[in-house]
Design an enzyme around this catalytic site. Structure first.
Site, PDB file in Angstrom:
ATOM      1  N   CYS A 180       1.336  -1.305   0.215  1.00  0.00           N
ATOM      2  CA  CYS A 180       0.306   0.353   0.147  1.00  0.00           C
ATOM      3  C   CYS A 180       1.125   1.045  -0.330  1.00  0.00           C
ATOM      4  CB  CYS A 180      -1.151  -0.016   1.695  1.00  0.00           C
ATOM      5  SG  CYS A 180      -1.836   1.254   0.959  1.00  0.00           S
ATOM      6  N   TYR A 215     -13.278   6.161  -1.121  1.00  0.00           N
ATOM      7  CA  TYR A 215     -14.063   5.129  -2.371  1.00  0.00           C
ATOM      8  C   TYR A 215     -14.835   6.115  -2.858  1.00  0.00           C
ATOM      9  CZ  TYR A 215     -10.805   2.408   0.350  1.00  0.00           C
ATOM     10  OH  TYR A 215      -9.848   1.525   0.796  1.00  0.00           O
ATOM     11  N   HIS A 242      -2.056  -1.632  -3.757  1.00  0.00           N
ATOM     12  CA  HIS A 242      -2.709  -0.545  -3.408  1.00  0.00           C
ATOM     13  C   HIS A 242      -2.527   0.354  -3.801  1.00  0.00           C
ATOM     14  CE1 HIS A 242      -5.476  -1.908  -0.192  1.00  0.00           C
ATOM     15  NE2 HIS A 242      -5.607  -3.074  -1.139  1.00  0.00           N
TER      16      HIS A 242
HETATM   17  C1  DNO Z   1      -8.016   1.249   3.870  1.00  0.00           C
HETATM   18  C2  DNO Z   1      -8.191  -0.214   3.737  1.00  0.00           C
HETATM   19  C3  DNO Z   1      -8.014  -0.570   4.935  1.00  0.00           C
HETATM   20  C4  DNO Z   1      -7.225  -2.069   4.607  1.00  0.00           C
HETATM   21  C5  DNO Z   1      -7.521  -2.903   5.953  1.00  0.00           C
HETATM   22  C6  DNO Z   1      -6.636  -3.972   5.355  1.00  0.00           C
HETATM   23  O1  DNO Z   1      -8.856   2.040   3.474  1.00  0.00           O
HETATM   24  O2  DNO Z   1      -7.151   0.190   2.675  1.00  0.00           O
HETATM   25  O3  DNO Z   1      -8.774  -0.491   5.883  1.00  0.00           O
HETATM   26  O4  DNO Z   1      -8.788  -2.267   4.216  1.00  0.00           O
HETATM   27  O5  DNO Z   1      -6.463  -2.269   6.177  1.00  0.00           O
HETATM   28  O6  DNO Z   1      -7.430  -5.292   6.300  1.00  0.00           O
END
Ligand code: DNO
Length: 346
Positions: free
Chosen positions: A236, A322, A263
């Protein structure tokens, strides 16, 4: 690489049909949201989610998240039962064709921001983090509302939980993660499922709680705990990138074969432990998006990718981070860079 999009189920204003209309989209990233953390997901619910995705021309191969119960992170007395339930979820998801499961090991809080609607000069708004503001909040007082914050805890439960975490330092958290991985990864290996731990966001301890999935050194340590391909990473960029000391291009290159899920998002640094989220392209923020994608590509990344958080633009109201529009723009930008990387290497 397969481009995917997160879908929050029936409550999500972004419908499956809209997701399918985004160019390059192959599938959704979703979860079963109505089962309490720690319990086993009904096979019918998993099958139904898959069937709905497929009815809209989308695959369902990635789950985000199967959450890890706090008892597991605390190494509490109920941890063995909860780990067994977790393994059962991995089995059931593998049987249903899921190939990748994202999870995190952050105590109590998931991702944290101090502001949800920071206005930008161009009229967009986005999520922002300012450590000073966050630290001025007291998580044991009522009324704390932050994204990633599980509002289901009562004040007393939260105080109890924070108290129990006083015993848990980084080493203990690593030990409890090891117990979890040693049980879950062999099951994932048998079922053909890749586990992908999500980094801590932000990648440093917060409110006195330890955080360990924070940078290159700890990720290396994590990968060695169970040195199997199924013990992998969700890369991420926005989470790891919040610490400018994390060299994302170098990390993408180094870990590419263990990155199962990417991500991708960009952030703008505005000071020490202060940043806000921006649109995906390199020019829009502080992270070298092209460099990161190139490092993944050049080092053989073959996992799933999704555009991460978007800004709110064009008047959209939706789930913070989102919405549809900016994430859709992000997906197409990422796919465009990827196409260029593929074609240049031929
Ligand atoms: C936020 C996400 C996190 C992710 C969790 C994975 O936008 O990237 O909430 O889903 O940390 O467990």
């Amino acid at each position: 690489m397969k481009m995917t999009f997160r879908w929050y189920g029936d409550g999500d204003p972004v419908t499956l049909q809209k997701i399918k209309q985004i160019p390059t989209m192959t599938g959704i990233v979703s979860a079963i949201y109505n089962v309490p953390v720690g319990e086993v997901w009904p096979e019918e619910s998993i099958a139904e989610l898959k069937a709905r995705a497929e009815a809209n021309g989308l695959e369902f191969e990635v789950v985000e998240s199967v959450p890890v119960h706090e008892e597991i992170k605390l190494g509490g007395p109920d941890a063995p039962r909860l780990i067994a339930n977790y393994c059962e979820n991995v089995r059931r998801l593998g049987k249903a064709g899921v190939k990748c499961i994202c999870y995190n090991f952050m105590p109590v809080f998931d991702w944290l921001r101090s502001e949800l609607e920071r206005p930008m000069e161009d009229g967009a708004n986005s999520l922002a983090y300012d450590e000073e503001t966050v630290l001025s909040m007291d998580p044991s007082k009522e009324g704390l509302s932050l994204p990633g914050w599980d509002e289901s805890y009562s004040k007393d439960e939260l105080i109890g939980l924070l108290k129990r975490y006083e015993e848990i330092d980084e080493e203990k958290l690593f030990a409890n993660l090891k117990t979890f991985l040693e049980a879950v990864i062999p099951v994932a290996h048998e079922c053909g499922v890749n586990m992908a731990i999500h980094p801590d966001d932000p990648p440093w301890g917060i409110f006195g709680l330890p955080r360990i999935i924070t940078g290159e050194k700890n990720l290396e340590r994590f990968l060695k705990i169970v040195d199997l391909p199924e013990n992998g990473i969700t890369f991420c960029t926005g989470s790891l990138g919040a610490n400018p000391e994390n060299d994302l291009v170098a990390m993408a290159a180094k870990f590419a074969d263990r990155i199962h899920f990417a991500h991708i998002r960009n952030i703008q640094y505005t000071g020490e432990r202060r940043f806000h989220e921006v649109a995906h392209p390199t020019d829009c923020g502080s992270l070298d998006m092209y460099g990161i994608l190139k490092a993944l590509y050049d080092n053989g990344f073959e996992g799933y990718m999704r555009p991460d958080h978007g800004r709110m633009i064009w008047g959209e109201k939706g789930r913070y981070g989102y919405g549809l529009y900016d994430r859709a723009l992000g997906a197409v930008y990422l796919a465009g860079v990827w196409e260029a990387l593929e074609k240049q290497s031929k």
